[in-house]
Design an enzyme around this catalytic site. Structure first.
Site, PDB file in Angstrom:
ATOM      1  CB  SER A  17      -0.959   0.049   1.210  1.00 19.08           C
ATOM      2  OG  SER A  17      -1.737  -1.095   1.260  1.00 19.08           O
ATOM      3  CE1 TYR A  57     -17.129  -5.276   2.828  1.00 19.55           C
ATOM      4  CE2 TYR A  57     -18.164  -7.404   2.394  1.00 19.55           C
ATOM      5  CZ  TYR A  57     -18.248  -6.089   2.807  1.00 19.55           C
ATOM      6  OH  TYR A  57     -19.454  -5.586   3.203  1.00 19.55           O
ATOM      7  CE  LYS A 226      22.344   5.840   7.483  1.00 14.12           C
ATOM      8  NZ  LYS A 226      21.699   6.094   8.773  1.00 14.12           N
ATOM      9  N   GLY A 357     -23.726  -4.001  -7.619  1.00  9.34           N
ATOM     10  CA  GLY A 357     -23.524  -5.068  -6.628  1.00  9.34           C
ATOM     11  C   GLY A 357     -24.135  -6.380  -7.069  1.00  9.34           C
ATOM     12  CB  CYS A 384     -24.658  -2.047 -12.700  1.00  8.12           C
ATOM     13  SG  CYS A 384     -24.537  -3.595 -13.613  1.00  8.12           S
ATOM     14  NE  ARG A 465     -23.039 -14.522 -13.692  1.00  6.87           N
ATOM     15  CZ  ARG A 465     -21.969 -14.930 -14.348  1.00  6.87           C
ATOM     16  NH1 ARG A 465     -22.040 -15.185 -15.630  1.00  6.87           N
ATOM     17  NH2 ARG A 465     -20.825 -15.076 -13.722  1.00  6.87           N
ATOM     18  CG  HIS A 510     -20.266  -0.573 -14.288  1.00  8.18           C
ATOM     19  ND1 HIS A 510     -20.287  -0.604 -12.917  1.00  8.18           N
ATOM     20  CD2 HIS A 510     -20.816  -1.737 -14.706  1.00  8.18           C
ATOM     21  CE1 HIS A 510     -20.819  -1.749 -12.516  1.00  8.18           C
ATOM     22  NE2 HIS A 510     -21.150  -2.448 -13.580  1.00  8.18           N
ATOM     23  CD  GLU A 512     -18.969   2.713 -12.234  1.00  7.25           C
ATOM     24  OE1 GLU A 512     -19.843   3.213 -12.963  1.00  7.25           O
ATOM     25  OE2 GLU A 512     -19.089   1.571 -11.721  1.00  7.25           O
TER      26      GLU A 512
HETATM   27  N1  GLN Z   1     -25.972  -8.371  -9.998  1.00  6.37           N
HETATM   28  C1  GLN Z   1     -26.420  -7.691 -11.166  1.00  6.37           C
HETATM   29  C2  GLN Z   1     -26.238  -8.519 -12.436  1.00  6.37           C
HETATM   30  O1  GLN Z   1     -25.471  -9.437 -12.473  1.00  6.37           O
HETATM   31  C3  GLN Z   1     -25.764  -6.327 -11.302  1.00  6.37           C
HETATM   32  C4  GLN Z   1     -24.287  -6.377 -11.465  1.00  6.37           C
HETATM   33  C5  GLN Z   1     -23.608  -5.061 -11.188  1.00  6.37           C
HETATM   34  O2  GLN Z   1     -24.148  -4.193 -10.521  1.00  6.37           O
HETATM   35  N2  GLN Z   1     -22.394  -4.910 -11.680  1.00  6.37           N
HETATM   36  O3  GLN Z   1     -26.867  -8.252 -13.425  1.00  6.37           O
END
Ligand code: GLN
Length: 536
Positions: A17, A57, A226, A357, A384, A465, A510, A512
């Site tokens: 890190s 995590y 040094k 998520g 998403c 998915r 996404h 971002e």
């Molecule tokens: N879990 C959701 C899917 O698979 C959204 C995935 C995400 O937010 N990257 O479609």
């Protein structure tokens, strides 16, 4: 400059890190600002073939490239600093190296031979390092070696560096990033850990050319001398890397320390031009002098580890600077939100972002937050899973489909408004099999999305998915939800919005991942602007 690509390796010592990714990105930025072409690659010493199967995590955000690679979050920094897209070749793991060597062995490519770490694994590592150089697109390839020198796992990488330094000495150099701890009792910066980590590198046969020393205090000439003496480097090649208020200051700190000049000199390349960092400085100036402040809630389930949403947080920094305001992010755990406490939890927010998520945990909190944003005219951006939740919320509370859900969370739902694609149904391998990478999306003229992007066709990156279920299209449109962005080839819904709301957009992709310092993402810029203009 000569036509051969130069390879710069960045290793780390003493502790993890220390910010090898940021130092690599800053050096690349300085080279780019002098008119050179540079790219950055990360070698990760773990056995996963890519970080796509890792929980945030464990490893923070999984960053997705245009070509659909699931990669380390450092690649996000590389793109944000350089504004140049990365690809699968920019991130290689031990798992991928072994996978390809084993595949070759099975095909019979090493027939008759014992397959070994040296030379087979190290050859594969060297090939991966040279892939980017061979494209002919880059004058510099900067390769960041994950982990800390001395880790068992990174040994083959260090060995590959040793071999390359031997094979192409003119075109290679090594920068070692280390730490100078400060002992407050004696009021001193200590050099011993740095000496030890360089000794370890030397044991492996690698002499670093430059030492970048992370430190909380300025490093005086005596300390530099040094370190130089003990570690066989020139005193001007001992570079100070002080803690910075923002990662975006680091290129300027490295410019002051002449990291780029030392690198160019070492590789025998012209350094008479000055880096042009005008755009960068304009951004920093805005970042440091905000005229306003705005509070935005980031609702997610991995909020304890901020690296899980790295690109979102950075996109807000870019968009905040563009709006000359400081975005104050409130990280709110979706599991902590209930219908009862929602007013208290979300009070005072000028914008609500519901994060991406997977899985059921915290889902009802996300849906409740979206209901709150929709009913109280709070600007909302769903990304998403956040977009999918907006669709579920609308189905339940506007269309009256009380049981509406995504099949991911409730396979038995009677109203699967979010459903799995036919192509995804029989997938048995989880790694690298989602809908990944850049896809085109056509925007409907006259919509908010069209206004934000000011063009008809965009390309954005995906990682999911599940999809909006087109069997419900008619019902949603009739009830007032606008499906403003659609994939032109597959007809998949990519953007939903509510025209009777000040700013309510959900995107299946996404945005971002594509926000950079010089080109902040239009969706984030517009969302922050809407939050700023929200009447309290
Ligand atoms: N879990 C959701 C899917 O698979 C959204 C995935 C995400 O937010 N990257 O479609």
């Amino acid at each position: 400059m000569s036509s051969t690509t130069k390879y710069i390796f960045v290793t780390g010592g003493v502790t993890s890190s220390l910010g090898k990714g940021i130092i690599s990105a800053s050096l690349a930025k300085l080279l780019q600002a002098r008119g050179y072409t540079a790219t950055i690659q990360k070698l990760d010493p773990y056995i996963n073939v890519d970080p796509g199967t890792l929980n945030p995590y464990e490893h923070g955000e999984c960053y997705v490239t245009d070509d659909g690679a699931e990669t380390d979050l450092d690649l996000g920094h590389y793109e944000r600093f350089l504004g140049v897209p990365t690809s699968q070749a920019n991130n290689v793991t031990t798992g991928r190296i072994y996978q390809s060597v084993i595949e070759k062995e099975r095909k019979g490519e090493f027939l008759g031979k014992t397959v070994q770490v040296i030379p087979h694994i190290t050859d594969e590592i060297k090939n991966r390092i040279k892939i980017l150089g061979k494209t002919g697109k880059y004058q510099f390839v900067i390769t960041e070696i994950g982990g800390t020198v001395g880790d068992i796992e990174s040994l083959p990488y260090i060995e590959a560096v040793r071999q390359l330094k031997w094979e192409i000495p003119e075109d290679c150099m090594v920068i070692h990033l280390t730490l100078l701890p400060y002992l407050s009792t004696s009021g001193e910066l200590k050099t011993k850990p740095t000496q030890h980590s360089v000794k370890l590198l030397l044991e492996y046969g690698v002499q670093p050319d430059v030492l970048v020393c992370r430190s909380e205090h300025a490093i005086n000439k005596d300390i530099r001398r040094k370190i130089a003496l003990f570690c066989n480097v020139a005193p001007d090649a001992v570079i100070e890397a002080l803690d910075a208020s923002t990662i975006y200051e680091v290129p300027l700190l490295m410019e002051k320390e002449k990291l780029d000049v030392i690198v160019l000199k070492k590789l025998g390349i012209d350094h008479s031009t000055e880096p042009n960092l005008d755009n960068w400085k304009t951004f920093l100036n805005r970042l440091h002098n905000p005229k306003k402040e705005v509070r935005i809630g980031l609702i997610g389930k991995y909020v304890e580890l901020k690296d899980s949403y790295k690109s979102i947080a950075e996109a807000f920094i870019h968009a905040g600077a563009m709006n000359e305001c400081k975005v104050q992010l409130d990280w709110i755990h979706s599991e902590s939100i209930t219908e009862e406490n929602i007013k208290e939890k979300l009070k005072g927010l000028k914008g609500i972002l519901v994060a991406p998520g997977f899985g059921n945990r915290g889902i009802e909190g996300k849906i409740a937050a979206i209901k709150y944003a929709r009913e109280n005219n709070v600007p909302f951006l769903g990304i998403c899973l956040g977009m999918q939740c907006a669709v579920i919320e609308f189905a339940r509370n506007v269309l009256g489909l009380k049981d509406a859900h995504s099949r991911e969370m409730n396979p038995a739902t009677s109203s699967p408004v979010i459903d799995i694609l036919e192509a995804q149904k029989n997938i048995s391998h989880m790694g690298g099999t989602m809908r990944l990478g850049s896809y085109p999306c056509k925007l409907e003229e006259g919509t908010k999305a069209f206004e934000v992007y000011s063009k008809k066709e965009i390309n954005e990156r995906h990682r999911h998915r599940y999809e909006f279920n087109n069997e419900y299209t008619k019902e949603f449109i009739e009830a007032g939800m606008v499906l403003s962005g659609v994939n032109p080839d597959a007809g998949l819904v990519e953007i939903v919005e509510l025209p009777n709301h000040p700013w309510f957009i959900g995107v299946q992709f996404h945005p971002e991942y594509k926000s950079t310092v010089v080109n902040p993402h239009p969706l984030f810029v517009s969302f922050v602007n809407a939050a700023l203009t929200k009447i309290s």
